[in-house]
Write a protein that holds these residues in place. Sequence first.
Motif, PDB file in Angstrom:
ATOM      1  N   TYR A   3       0.859  -1.185   0.000  1.00  0.00           N
ATOM      2  CA  TYR A   3       0.000   0.000   0.000  1.00  0.00           C
ATOM      3  C   TYR A   3       0.891   1.230   0.000  1.00  0.00           C
ATOM      4  O   TYR A   3       1.921   1.268   0.678  1.00  0.00           O
ATOM      5  N   ALA A   4       0.487   2.246  -0.751  1.00  0.00           N
ATOM      6  CA  ALA A   4       1.244   3.500  -0.730  1.00  0.00           C
ATOM      7  C   ALA A   4       1.028   4.197   0.595  1.00  0.00           C
ATOM      8  O   ALA A   4      -0.054   4.157   1.168  1.00  0.00           O
ATOM      9  N   THR A   5       2.088   4.796   1.105  1.00  0.00           N
ATOM     10  CA  THR A   5       1.957   5.554   2.347  1.00  0.00           C
ATOM     11  C   THR A   5       1.038   6.742   2.092  1.00  0.00           C
ATOM     12  O   THR A   5       1.254   7.508   1.165  1.00  0.00           O
ATOM     13  N   PRO A   6      -0.031   6.908   2.882  1.00  0.00           N
ATOM     14  CA  PRO A   6      -1.016   7.951   2.606  1.00  0.00           C
ATOM     15  C   PRO A   6      -0.467   9.334   2.923  1.00  0.00           C
ATOM     16  O   PRO A   6       0.492   9.483   3.687  1.00  0.00           O
ATOM     17  N   PRO A   7      -1.071  10.395   2.343  1.00  0.00           N
ATOM     18  CA  PRO A   7      -0.670  11.758   2.702  1.00  0.00           C
ATOM     19  C   PRO A   7      -0.842  11.988   4.191  1.00  0.00           C
ATOM     20  O   PRO A   7      -1.754  11.450   4.810  1.00  0.00           O
ATOM     21  N   GLY A   8       0.053  12.781   4.773  1.00  0.00           N
ATOM     22  CA  GLY A   8      -0.067  13.069   6.197  1.00  0.00           C
ATOM     23  C   GLY A   8       1.154  13.773   6.744  1.00  0.00           C
ATOM     24  O   GLY A   8       2.131  14.022   6.028  1.00  0.00           O
ATOM     25  N   TRP A   9       1.094  14.113   8.021  1.00  0.00           N
ATOM     26  CA  TRP A   9       2.209  14.749   8.725  1.00  0.00           C
ATOM     27  C   TRP A   9       3.095  13.656   9.329  1.00  0.00           C
ATOM     28  O   TRP A   9       2.607  12.763  10.026  1.00  0.00           O
ATOM     29  N   TYR A  10       4.417  13.749   9.082  1.00  0.00           N
ATOM     30  CA  TYR A  10       5.368  12.786   9.618  1.00  0.00           C
ATOM     31  C   TYR A  10       6.569  13.538  10.195  1.00  0.00           C
ATOM     32  O   TYR A  10       6.906  14.629   9.734  1.00  0.00           O
ATOM     33  N   PRO A  11       7.250  12.952  11.213  1.00  0.00           N
ATOM     34  CA  PRO A  11       8.399  13.640  11.828  1.00  0.00           C
ATOM     35  C   PRO A  11       9.466  13.976  10.798  1.00  0.00           C
ATOM     36  O   PRO A  11       9.812  13.168   9.943  1.00  0.00           O
ATOM     37  N   ASP A  12       9.969  15.188  10.887  1.00  0.00           N
ATOM     38  CA  ASP A  12      11.055  15.647  10.023  1.00  0.00           C
ATOM     39  C   ASP A  12      12.362  15.284  10.722  1.00  0.00           C
ATOM     40  O   ASP A  12      12.786  15.951  11.671  1.00  0.00           O
ATOM     41  N   THR A  13      12.999  14.187  10.278  1.00  0.00           N
ATOM     42  CA  THR A  13      14.197  13.710  10.958  1.00  0.00           C
ATOM     43  C   THR A  13      15.372  14.660  10.827  1.00  0.00           C
ATOM     44  O   THR A  13      16.341  14.574  11.576  1.00  0.00           O
ATOM     45  N   GLY A  14      15.291  15.580   9.881  1.00  0.00           N
ATOM     46  CA  GLY A  14      16.382  16.542   9.717  1.00  0.00           C
ATOM     47  C   GLY A  14      16.152  17.834  10.463  1.00  0.00           C
ATOM     48  O   GLY A  14      17.007  18.729  10.447  1.00  0.00           O
ATOM     49  N   ALA A  15      14.990  17.975  11.084  1.00  0.00           N
ATOM     50  CA  ALA A  15      14.679  19.208  11.820  1.00  0.00           C
ATOM     51  C   ALA A  15      13.915  18.825  13.079  1.00  0.00           C
ATOM     52  O   ALA A  15      12.680  18.780  13.060  1.00  0.00           O
ATOM     53  N   PRO A  16      14.623  18.505  14.163  1.00  0.00           N
ATOM     54  CA  PRO A  16      13.947  18.090  15.395  1.00  0.00           C
ATOM     55  C   PRO A  16      12.908  19.118  15.845  1.00  0.00           C
ATOM     56  O   PRO A  16      13.132  20.320  15.774  1.00  0.00           O
ATOM     57  N   GLY A  17      11.778  18.589  16.306  1.00  0.00           N
ATOM     58  CA  GLY A  17      10.715  19.480  16.785  1.00  0.00           C
ATOM     59  C   GLY A  17       9.723  19.868  15.707  1.00  0.00           C
ATOM     60  O   GLY A  17       8.762  20.573  15.982  1.00  0.00           O
ATOM     61  N   LEU A  18       9.914  19.389  14.464  1.00  0.00           N
ATOM     62  CA  LEU A  18       9.011  19.739  13.366  1.00  0.00           C
ATOM     63  C   LEU A  18       8.471  18.484  12.706  1.00  0.00           C
ATOM     64  O   LEU A  18       9.066  17.407  12.768  1.00  0.00           O
ATOM     65  N   GLU A  19       7.321  18.637  12.044  1.00  0.00           N
ATOM     66  CA  GLU A  19       6.785  17.612  11.164  1.00  0.00           C
ATOM     67  C   GLU A  19       6.697  18.197   9.765  1.00  0.00           C
ATOM     68  O   GLU A  19       6.555  19.404   9.588  1.00  0.00           O
ATOM     69  N   ARG A  20       6.770  17.304   8.763  1.00  0.00           N
ATOM     70  CA  ARG A  20       6.710  17.738   7.364  1.00  0.00           C
ATOM     71  C   ARG A  20       5.581  16.986   6.664  1.00  0.00           C
ATOM     72  O   ARG A  20       5.299  15.839   6.968  1.00  0.00           O
ATOM     73  N   TRP A  21       4.896  17.643   5.681  1.00  0.00           N
ATOM     74  CA  TRP A  21       3.748  17.061   4.987  1.00  0.00           C
ATOM     75  C   TRP A  21       4.211  16.196   3.818  1.00  0.00           C
ATOM     76  O   TRP A  21       4.964  16.623   2.961  1.00  0.00           O
ATOM     77  N   TRP A  22       3.769  14.945   3.812  1.00  0.00           N
ATOM     78  CA  TRP A  22       3.977  14.008   2.699  1.00  0.00           C
ATOM     79  C   TRP A  22       2.684  13.955   1.905  1.00  0.00           C
ATOM     80  O   TRP A  22       1.625  13.654   2.445  1.00  0.00           O
ATOM     81  N   ASP A  23       2.691  14.314   0.566  1.00  0.00           N
ATOM     82  CA  ASP A  23       1.460  14.426  -0.218  1.00  0.00           C
ATOM     83  C   ASP A  23       1.039  13.120  -0.882  1.00  0.00           C
ATOM     84  O   ASP A  23       0.130  13.088  -1.707  1.00  0.00           O
ATOM     85  N   GLY A  24       1.691  12.009  -0.493  1.00  0.00           N
ATOM     86  CA  GLY A  24       1.366  10.722  -1.080  1.00  0.00           C
ATOM     87  C   GLY A  24       2.369  10.300  -2.138  1.00  0.00           C
ATOM     88  O   GLY A  24       2.441   9.127  -2.499  1.00  0.00           O
ATOM     89  N   ALA A  25       3.143  11.275  -2.658  1.00  0.00           N
ATOM     90  CA  ALA A  25       4.139  10.963  -3.680  1.00  0.00           C
ATOM     91  C   ALA A  25       5.495  11.578  -3.383  1.00  0.00           C
ATOM     92  O   ALA A  25       6.524  11.058  -3.777  1.00  0.00           O
ATOM     93  N   ALA A  26       5.510  12.715  -2.668  1.00  0.00           N
ATOM     94  CA  ALA A  26       6.776  13.406  -2.395  1.00  0.00           C
ATOM     95  C   ALA A  26       6.613  14.289  -1.168  1.00  0.00           C
ATOM     96  O   ALA A  26       5.514  14.631  -0.750  1.00  0.00           O
ATOM     97  N   TRP A  27       7.752  14.667  -0.544  1.00  0.00           N
ATOM     98  CA  TRP A  27       7.754  15.617   0.567  1.00  0.00           C
ATOM     99  C   TRP A  27       7.450  17.007   0.017  1.00  0.00           C
ATOM    100  O   TRP A  27       7.871  17.363  -1.073  1.00  0.00           O
ATOM    101  N   THR A  28       6.709  17.808   0.797  1.00  0.00           N
ATOM    102  CA  THR A  28       6.405  19.183   0.406  1.00  0.00           C
ATOM    103  C   THR A  28       7.162  20.155   1.306  1.00  0.00           C
ATOM    104  O   THR A  28       7.863  19.753   2.225  1.00  0.00           O
ATOM    105  N   ALA A  29       6.989  21.462   1.030  1.00  0.00           N
ATOM    106  CA  ALA A  29       7.658  22.482   1.835  1.00  0.00           C
ATOM    107  C   ALA A  29       6.898  22.808   3.112  1.00  0.00           C
ATOM    108  O   ALA A  29       7.353  23.595   3.926  1.00  0.00           O
ATOM    109  N   HIS A  30       5.742  22.193   3.327  1.00  0.00           N
ATOM    110  CA  HIS A  30       4.908  22.503   4.500  1.00  0.00           C
ATOM    111  C   HIS A  30       5.467  21.824   5.747  1.00  0.00           C
ATOM    112  O   HIS A  30       5.685  20.609   5.770  1.00  0.00           O
ATOM    113  N   THR A  31       5.691  22.596   6.792  1.00  0.00           N
ATOM    114  CA  THR A  31       6.133  22.062   8.077  1.00  0.00           C
ATOM    115  C   THR A  31       5.269  22.641   9.189  1.00  0.00           C
ATOM    116  O   THR A  31       4.588  23.638   9.000  1.00  0.00           O
ATOM    117  N   ARG A  32       5.323  22.020  10.353  1.00  0.00           N
ATOM    118  CA  ARG A  32       4.612  22.540  11.521  1.00  0.00           C
ATOM    119  C   ARG A  32       5.308  22.040  12.776  1.00  0.00           C
ATOM    120  O   ARG A  32       5.970  20.990  12.754  1.00  0.00           O
TER     121      ARG A  32
END
Length: 317
Positions: A3-32
């Motif tokens: 199964y493809a990993t669904p779109p969602g917020w996942y931990p940004d391993t390169g920026a502790p304390g942040l999550e990054r948005w995965w759109d189902g195909a690639a990482w985006t510039a959206h963080t929180r």
Amino acid sequence: MSYATPPGWYPDTGAPGLERWWDGAAWTAHTRPLAAAREAPPAPAGFGPPTVPLPHQRGPHGGTAGGNRTRVLAVALSGALVLGAAVTGAILLGRDDGTTAAPTTTTSAPVAGLAPTPAATSTDASDPDADPAVLVDQLNGITLPVPEGWEKPESNSARVPTIRTEQSYDCPGGASFCYHGTVSTHTADGADTTPKALAEADIATAADHAYEKDGIGRRLHGGIRSHKVLEARDAAVAGRTGYLVRWQVTTGKGPGGYVQSLVFPSSVGSGAPVTVRFAFDAGVPDLPLSLMDTITRGIRPVGDSATGGGVGASVGP
């Protein structure tokens, strides 16, 4: 089965304390920040962050920075050897008494830097996205109520969160299928621009998508002949001040309709404003313009427990 990993917020391993948005195909510039993540619904069980390296993790030759790629491969190979030994032992044990060992399911602990293998999951009744009366836009952090007689399509050509009237019809221009009412959510372009400027710039695009041409250039309603501005004003959305512009459009074929662009600040991700586009056919008794206002009042932040997360069971035409 994979199964493809669904779109969602996942931990940004390169920026502790942040999550990054995965759109189902690639990482985006959206963080929180992770603080926002605690207020949002968790990712589906059994899924983890995709293994595609983040932009800031890629080394000069395509590998991950700091030699992480080598360490990840070593860990992965070690895990494969252990799993292979376990399977071989199970087969041998099954042969000792002339019987075949019953198949077993094993769950391995997630390894740092690797995504756990996705698994099929059952629908969680507590997930607001599973509620047919609520449209969830995780990227922009909002929910919309789904009016009675409307639906949430599982997929659409624009690949954006959308609700629409259940019944379709042949477009007056003879191209494809049309719906009497649609509402869709988008991340607005131009984060440093005011909601008013963004709404005024977006309304022509909203009109074109609804009544001019479809994605492959076919005329939907014989093209737009003229438009009239009905409203242009401030609007309160989910506790934030936004702006809306509403047009009435006259088309070459059919009764024409009404379009609206609503823009307001987002409180999640990169903070880019949110655009909600409305399109209602004219002359449809179940689509009064007041329903645009009702849907607007029903927009809520994701995880807003005080308001049911935007549940729209009571919303009607």
